[in-house]
Design a protein around this motif. Structure first.
Motif, mmCIF file in Angstrom:
data_model
loop_
_atom_site.group_PDB
_atom_site.id
_atom_site.type_symbol
_atom_site.label_atom_id
_atom_site.label_comp_id
_atom_site.label_asym_id
_atom_site.label_seq_id
_atom_site.Cartn_x
_atom_site.Cartn_y
_atom_site.Cartn_z
ATOM 1 N N ASP A 111 -35.502 28.815 -34.412
ATOM 2 C CA ASP A 111 -36.181 29.975 -35.005
ATOM 3 C C ASP A 111 -37.628 29.670 -35.383
ATOM 4 O OD1 ASP A 111 -33.961 31.526 -34.788
ATOM 5 O OD2 ASP A 111 -33.643 31.796 -36.938
ATOM 6 N N LYS A 139 -40.371 22.964 -36.171
ATOM 7 C CA LYS A 139 -40.353 22.215 -34.894
ATOM 8 C C LYS A 139 -41.661 21.447 -34.687
ATOM 9 C CE LYS A 139 -39.629 26.094 -32.654
ATOM 10 N NZ LYS A 139 -39.541 27.002 -33.824
ATOM 11 N N GLY A 174 -40.953 29.722 -31.574
ATOM 12 C CA GLY A 174 -39.756 30.385 -32.092
ATOM 13 C C GLY A 174 -39.943 31.885 -32.227
ATOM 14 N N LYS A 218 -41.354 33.995 -26.946
ATOM 15 C CA LYS A 218 -40.143 33.323 -26.461
ATOM 16 C C LYS A 218 -40.050 33.326 -24.940
ATOM 17 C CE LYS A 218 -35.335 33.200 -27.447
ATOM 18 N NZ LYS A 218 -34.174 33.904 -27.958
ATOM 19 N N SER A 270 -30.893 30.744 -39.813
ATOM 20 C CA SER A 270 -31.471 29.893 -38.749
ATOM 21 C C SER A 270 -30.399 28.995 -38.130
ATOM 22 C CB SER A 270 -32.654 29.079 -39.269
ATOM 23 O OG SER A 270 -32.212 28.060 -40.144
ATOM 24 N N TRP A 318 -29.947 29.935 -29.283
ATOM 25 C CA TRP A 318 -31.006 29.068 -28.742
ATOM 26 C C TRP A 318 -30.424 28.109 -27.711
ATOM 27 C CZ3 TRP A 318 -35.926 30.083 -29.003
ATOM 28 C CH2 TRP A 318 -36.423 30.816 -30.078
#
Ligand SMILES: Nc1nc2c(ncn2[C@@H]2O[C@H](COP(=O)(O)OP(=O)(O)OP(=O)(O)O)[C@@H](O)[C@H]2O)c(=O)[nH]1
Ligand SMILES: [Mg+2]
Length: 287
Positions: A60, A65, A110, A115, A139, A146
């Motif tokens: 998300d 990240k 995210g 995306k 998440s 994902w």
């Protein structure tokens, strides 16, 4: 000839880094498989030393990240959120059991609107890192989607999966306020921080329990990290590098026909052990 820059001294792996939680690990072996160690000692690793393994990081928006990759690759942390647009990547060079090994870490967006650009870069991954925020249950719930999206572009039977809970510092199981957070590299990251914990110990335990269950269902290895303090970040990426390396060497041995009779490679096993060496015989090539 390898024309790449020499490997940093702190990227040299001589032992298999251990998993964080045995209940959700790709395997729980204490060291590299003897066949892998042996192949490295005898320089029978073929093209592995020249290969760049692709690792994609998904999850998300705002789960952390980019911060996770930056903490490991650059030892930096930015408290301001800057959304990743599409994708970005970092190269990390390691030396595993004396063999050069490179990871290309793909940091994907995210945000929903970016995306579809990001997903075009999913293909050809050897490892998928699915990140969720340990303080945001939604998440964690989204991690399955994902994973499904990333697996559309990859071979589910050969890719290594990691489920990573981020922002561990916002939960209670971290050093107390005012403590000097020191990174593994010995540099202070932040001193005398005023932390606002988002979770009570009970909430954190529940979140981890759910996360371990999700990891087991996905057959992913579970990690909990903090990019702010650096907790578990290096250990996690070392583990990714080592396990990806191991898979590459095994594939190379299989390709070259040197796989020993009696060894079984078991994938998607019930006990989450990716590899199982059935034979109790010692390798003949090494003492
Ligand atoms: N406290 C704390 N905050 C973090 C941590 N990791 C990331 N953050 C913060 O969370 C916000 C989002 O981090 P990013 O790394 O940009 O998130 P992202 O997942 O890359 O987001 P997208 O690029 O939009 O997908 C930033 O404000 C970071 O400072 C962490 O370990 N602890
Ligand atoms: Mg980002």
């Amino acid at each position: 000839m390898n024309i790449l820059a020499p490997v940093r001294r702190d990227r040299v792996l001589t032992k298999l880094p251990q998993c964080l939680r045995k209940e959700a690990a790709l395997h729980v072996h204490k060291d590299f498989q003897p066949r892998v160690t042996c192949a490295c000692q005898e320089h029978r690793t073929g093209t592995v030393g020249f290969k760049i393994s692709k690792v994609i990081v998904v999850g998300d928006l705002s789960v952390g990240k980019t911060c996770l990759i930056n903490r490991f690759c650059k030892d930096t942390f930015d408290k301001n959120y800057k959304a990743t647009i599409g994708v970005d990547f970092e190269m990390e060079r390691f030396e595993v059991l004396g063999v050069p090994f490179s990871l290309q870490l793909w940091d994907t967006a995210g945000q929903e609107r970016f995306k579809c650009i990001a997903s075009t870069y999913y293909r050809g991954a050897q490892a998928i890192i699915i990140v969720f925020n340990l303080n945001d249950v939604a998440s964690l719930e989204h991690t399955k989607q994902w994973l499904a999206d990333a697996l559309k572009e990859n071979d589910p039977s050969s890719v290594l999966l990691f489920l990573v809970g981020s922002k561990k510092d916002l939960s209670v199981s971290v050093p107390v306020v005012g403590e000097d957070f020191t990174s593994r590299q010995g540099k202070p990251h932040a001193q005398h921080l005023t932390l606002t914990f988002l979770q009570t110990p009970a909430q954190y335990i529940l979140m981890e329990k759910d996360a371990l269950k999700v990891a087991q269902e996905m057959k992913a290895e579970y990690w909990a990290v903090s990019s702010l303090t650096g907790e578990n970040v290096q250990e996690f990426f070392f583990r990714v590098a080592a396990l990806t390396f191991e898979v590459n060497v095994l594939a190379e041995l299989e390709k070259s026909g040197s796989r020993r009779i009696g060894d079984v490679v078991r994938i998607n096993s019930d006990d989450s052990n990716l590899y199982l060496t059935a034979s109790k015989k010692k390798p003949t090539c090494c003492p």
